[in-house]
Enzyme design. Structure first.
Site, PDB file in Angstrom:
ATOM      1  CG  HIS A 134      -1.832   1.171   1.311  1.00 20.56           C
ATOM      2  ND1 HIS A 134      -3.109   1.147   0.810  1.00 20.56           N
ATOM      3  CD2 HIS A 134      -1.651   2.421   1.832  1.00 20.56           C
ATOM      4  CE1 HIS A 134      -3.684   2.328   1.011  1.00 20.56           C
ATOM      5  NE2 HIS A 134      -2.817   3.113   1.638  1.00 20.56           N
ATOM      6  CD  GLU A 135       1.619   3.725   3.631  1.00 21.41           C
ATOM      7  OE1 GLU A 135       1.970   4.781   3.087  1.00 21.41           O
ATOM      8  OE2 GLU A 135       0.511   3.581   4.193  1.00 21.41           O
ATOM      9  CG  HIS A 138       0.291   6.221  -0.686  1.00 25.33           C
ATOM     10  ND1 HIS A 138      -0.791   6.753  -1.355  1.00 25.33           N
ATOM     11  CD2 HIS A 138      -0.229   5.534   0.367  1.00 25.33           C
ATOM     12  CE1 HIS A 138      -1.914   6.414  -0.730  1.00 25.33           C
ATOM     13  NE2 HIS A 138      -1.596   5.661   0.311  1.00 25.33           N
TER      14      HIS A 138
END
Length: 353
Positions: A17-18, A21
């Site tokens: 997920h990170e 980003h």
């Protein structure tokens, strides 16, 4: 071993997920101070070309600190950020892509896992329509007057919550938290539309409350390397439908006692691993999808909420008041922490009682 499985599961989902980003921010040349797995006290840190890569003590989340974020600026006041490389310097559509990149990566991870699971099993069982395939002998459904071939249009629980199941799986999911509560079925039998009331009865053999309806046989399709990607999409869509239905029920106040948190995930990780690698990897895919959907909620501390704020600012052609945003985010954090405590108590209660 369960601790290892739990940490591995969270690590994969959070890091993916990170990383979404971070990758999107790098693509749009936004300065990133830190990429962190975990929260709380620092355990390990490595300095990259400009970004610090950290591992922190509590594996319950992660973050990417980007220039232009208020809290990031407070943490790194001495870092000199090149002109034009802050998050609020770029176009709004680029910012939205960065905000949604984590969710996108969660969806991609889930899709890849589901596709590989389908390929590994070599078959995909498509859930049949919400119809009565057959009836258990002397069951509540048989006594109530159901007949094989009845099409289930609507099911209403005693608390007033209702659903219009499209597949038999939808029906099972909706009734998962119902034990002995009375149910109202609206069915179609030929040209007739009928209402049938039925109360589940406890079945000694299965050790649970049952109505006694057996769904039609699932249609099993052969899966190969060429079509596994499509069946991965279908599996993903099916699970997403379940999650969204459950989420809508929760918003209406139904099924709150079924919520689970870190303790529940810990137990699920150990149980899934005991069934084998495929079961454990499938759980990672399901939770990755869950995290993605949860982060799309329009709550300011989540990615979806940040997208809403960005869209509002784009319409107004100005930044919202920082004090207002900070106050709203603080309130949302309090609500999220309260929810975390509630679901943790749910998990512990299920273990004790």
């Amino acid at each position: 071993m369960t601790i290892i499985y739990f940490l591995l599961l969270l690590s994969v989902i959070i890091c993916i997920h990170e990383a979404g980003h971070l990758a999107a921010a790098k693509i749009f040349n936004v300065y990133c101070y830190e990429y962190s797995f975990g929260m709380g006290p620092l355990l390990f840190q490595k300095q990259g070309k400009e970004t610090k890569y950290s591992i922190r003590a509590l594996p319950i989340g992660g973050y990417v600190s980007m220039a232009g974020e208020t809290d990031a600026q407070d943490v790194y006041p001495d870092v000199e950020v090149p002109e034009g490389r802050r998050l609020n310097d770029i176009a709004k559509w680029k910012k939205i892509i960065i905000l949604l990149a984590g969710v996108f990566m969660n969806f991609v991870l889930a899709w890849l896992i589901f596709s590989m699971i389908m390929l590994g099993t070599g078959a995909y069982a498509e859930s049949p329509k919400a119809e009565v395939g057959s009836l258990m002998e002397n069951s509540a459904a048989e006594k109530a007057g159901f007949l094989p071939g009845d099409k289930i249009l609507t099911v209403t629980k005693a608390d007033g919550n209702s659903a219009n199941p499209k597949t038999y799986l939808d029906l099972q999911v909706f009734l998962a938290d119902n034990e002995d509560g009375e149910l109202l079925y609206t069915i179609q039998r030929g040209e007739q539309v009928l209402d049938i009331t039925v109360t589940p009865e406890y079945n000694e053999e299965h050790g649970s409350y049952l109505i006694g309806i057996v769904g039609p046989d699932a249609e099993v399709r052969s899966v190969n390397l060429l079509n596994c990607w499509w069946y991965g999409v279908l599996e993903m869509r099916s699970i997403m439908r379940i999650m969204i239905t459950t989420l809508i029920s929760l918003i209406h106040g139904f099924g709150l006692n079924q919520l689970s948190g870190p303790v529940g995930i810990y137990n699920a990780a150990g149980e899934a691993a005991s069934y084998g690698l495929a079961s454990f990897v499938m759980l990672i895919g399901e939770l990755s999808l869950n995290v993605g959907i949860f982060n799309l909620l329009p709550v300011p501390v989540l990615d979806g909420g940040q997208v809403v704020v960005t869209l509002v600012e784009a319409v107004l052609h100005r930044e919202l008041n920082e004090k207002l945003k900070t106050a709203v985010m603080a309130a949302c954090w309090v609500l999220l922490i309260a929810m975390m405590l509630y679901v943790t108590w749910n998990d512990i209660s299920r273990l004790i009682f």
